[in-house]
Design a protein around this motif. Structure first.
Motif, short mmCIF file in Angstrom:
data_model
loop_
_atom_site.label_atom_id
_atom_site.label_comp_id
_atom_site.label_asym_id
_atom_site.label_seq_id
_atom_site.Cartn_x
_atom_site.Cartn_y
_atom_site.Cartn_z
N GLU A 117 11.39 8.44 0.16
CA GLU A 117 11.17 8.73 -1.26
C GLU A 117 12.44 8.52 -2.07
N LEU A 130 6.48 0.24 -9.62
CA LEU A 130 5.46 0.62 -8.64
C LEU A 130 4.08 0.28 -9.17
N THR A 132 0.13 0.62 -10.04
CA THR A 132 -0.60 1.80 -10.51
C THR A 132 -1.67 2.24 -9.51
N ASP A 133 -2.14 1.32 -8.68
CA ASP A 133 -3.18 1.69 -7.73
C ASP A 133 -2.55 2.21 -6.44
N SER A 134 -3.29 3.08 -5.76
CA SER A 134 -2.75 3.72 -4.55
C SER A 134 -2.49 2.72 -3.44
N ALA A 135 -3.35 1.72 -3.29
CA ALA A 135 -3.15 0.72 -2.23
C ALA A 135 -1.87 -0.08 -2.48
N ARG A 137 0.79 0.96 -4.19
CA ARG A 137 1.94 1.84 -3.96
C ARG A 137 2.23 1.98 -2.47
N GLU A 138 1.17 2.10 -1.67
CA GLU A 138 1.36 2.22 -0.22
C GLU A 138 1.99 0.95 0.35
N LYS A 141 5.66 1.02 -0.39
CA LYS A 141 6.35 1.98 0.48
C LYS A 141 6.55 1.41 1.89
#
Length: 504
Positions: A117, A130, A132-135, A137-138, A141
């Motif tokens: 983080e 980053l 905006t969608d969770s996929a 962002r993952e 990461k």
């Protein structure tokens, strides 16, 4: 302008010139610098070479590892500012921290979720957007975590290499430089201290983080440099598809192309006569004898050295590596032990007395006394006459290469490709401002003073400011990707021999 220097990348000493196709970017400083560094036809010897940002795809992981090697204290403080902005100060100190977890293991060392983080926050402070969608962002990461794993692989390999040493002193020196650099960005000491405390609690905590960051950077740098020197990190030529992919990923981030010029030239340097050379050698020999009897090196350098820049510092040249100095000077310097004096060493710049102060793997810290022979007015006029003769011969159709072999200073490059005009030394800028046409130009005097040089310049191409095209940067892309792919290949080999467990 004095061309006592040669570029740190092995090119010749001319205004951003190279005997190959890549152009160097010269400085326009006016102090006399006679340490025999490889550098442009300017008076200062440490030109920078700026490369475009590395691609986030293809060879991205190793590219980001290389990029991490460049992080300094300002980056850490930028991270601190971004981290501090994420929550009120009170919340940062009173909020309960979540239970940490391991997201990867490299060898026997874990990488924690909190470290991941922190790296993401840092990258956001450097401009990362980053998704905006969770996929999305993952996916980001996971990519950042892969970069952290690669960095750890390099650090662990460096720590296993007994030839790689990092002293506490050099780490602290690097930390101090970083602190001073960051401090210069704040109007007051109080504002600087407040920002540090906001992100790290105390200046001491920040310094400790800086020290660990610097130690890891140095370890990685020395590992990669050692591999290159041993021929174990050979560039891998990228495919056209990889180069195009790199271009598409990065073209939106590139600045506009500045106004550039390409030219070839023959630089003629006046040479000392035999009497002046003999006097300089006699003085150098006598000074060496005094030093061997215990005279203070710094005092002798300040009084006698012809290199005005290093003389003011007691002859100090700082740290340098192989390939940064002219051959004779380099061979003598790298053969010395700390504290040892060299015999008198002759180069194109004169006679040098060298003393090595400290030695690290692949680099040394040294000082010098330079005794440059006096150039007579008659020798200057002889060089000017030679330049006029070369100019007339080229105008009459004589072969450039034949004239260059006969007249050109071997320390000066003959070719400059797409050099930004704004980064050329003043005499070249003045010439180009007065004449926008291509072709042979009047003889150019590069320096005033006791040792001027004369350049016969032929402009071969000139482009105005505009958007960069793929062809403008494809050579730089090829060079970047070649190195990236070499590091990636090495990392793949190391990964097969190291326990790596990604738990994200």
């Amino acid at each position: 302008m004095n061309t006592c220097a040669r570029t740190a990348r092995g090119g010749r000493t001319t205004p951003g010139c190279s005997s190959r196709s890549s152009a160097r970017r010269p400085s326009a400083r006016s102090s006399t610098r006679c340490a025999p560094r490889r550098g442009p036809t300017t008076n200062r010897c440490r030109p920078s070479r700026r490369a475009p940002s590395r691609s986030p795809r293809g060879a991205a992981r190793c590219a980001d590892v290389i990029a991490l090697l460049r992080l300094r204290g300002l980056g850490l403080l930028a991270w601190a500012a971004a981290f501090a902005a994420a929550a009120p100060v009170g919340a940062q100190r009173t909020a309960r921290l979540p239970v940490d977890r391991v997201v990867a293991v490299v060898g026997i060392r874990p990488i924690l979720a909190s470290q991941l983080e922190e790296r993401l926050v840092f990258k956001q402070s450097q401009g990362l957007q980053l998704p905006t969608d969770s996929a999305g962002r993952e996916a980001v990461k996971r990519e950042v975590l892969r970069q952290m794993v690669d960095e750890e692989l390099l650090v662990q390999q460096a720590e296993r290499d007994t030839a790689i040493k990092v002293t506490d002193q050099e780490v602290q020196d690097a930390v101090e430089r970083s602190v001073q650099e960051v401090r210069s960005h704040y109007p007051s000491e109080q504002e600087f201290q407040n920002q540090v405390r906001l992100g790290f609690g105390t200046v001491e905590t920040w310094r400790r983080l800086l020290a660990e960051n610097q130690r890891r950077q140095i370890l990685q740098q020395r590992l990669l440099e050692g591999l290159q020197q041993k021929g174990k990190l050979k560039p891998i030529a990228p495919s056209d598809a990889q180069m195009r992919e790199y271009w598409e990923a990065n073209k939106g981030q590139l600045p506009k192309r500045p106004a550039v010029v390409s030219f070839r030239q023959i630089v003629i340097t006046p040479q000392p006569d035999s009497a002046a050379r003999a006097r300089a050698l006699q003085l150098a020999d006598s000074l060496l004898a005094e030093l061997r009897r215990g005279a203070d090196f710094a005092s002798v350098a300040r009084r006698f050295s012809s290199d005005s820049v290093s003389a003011a510092q007691g002859g100090e040249l700082g740290w340098f590596r192989r390939g940064q100095m002219v051959k004779g000077f380099e061979e003598a310097a790298f053969s010395l032990r700390p504290g040892e004096l060299s015999p008198v060493v002759e180069t194109a710049f004169g006679f040098h007395i060298i003393q090595v102060e400290r030695v690290q793997p692949a680099e040394i810290q040294a000082r010098q006394i330079l005794i440059a022979p006096v150039i007579s007015v008659a020798q200057v006029e002889r060089a000017r006459h030679s330049a006029d003769s070369v100019h007339h011969a080229l105008a009459a159709g004589a072969a450039f290469d034949a004239l260059a072999r006969r007249y050109a200073d071997e320390n000066e490059a003959k070719l400059a490709e797409t050099v930004p005009i704004a980064q050329l030394p003043a005499p070249y800028q003045h010439l180009l401002a007065a004449d926008s046409a291509t072709g042979l130009k009047p003889v150019l005097q590069l320096e005033t003073g006791p040792r001027p040089k004369f350049a016969v310049v032929e402009i071969t191409k000139r482009l105005p400011e505009g958007d960069l095209a793929f062809d403008d940067v494809k050579d730089r892309i090829r060079a970047n990707l070649s190195q990236d792919l070499a590091v990636q290949h090495y990392l793949d080999l190391v990964r097969r021999q190291t326990y790596v467990d990604i738990r994200f």
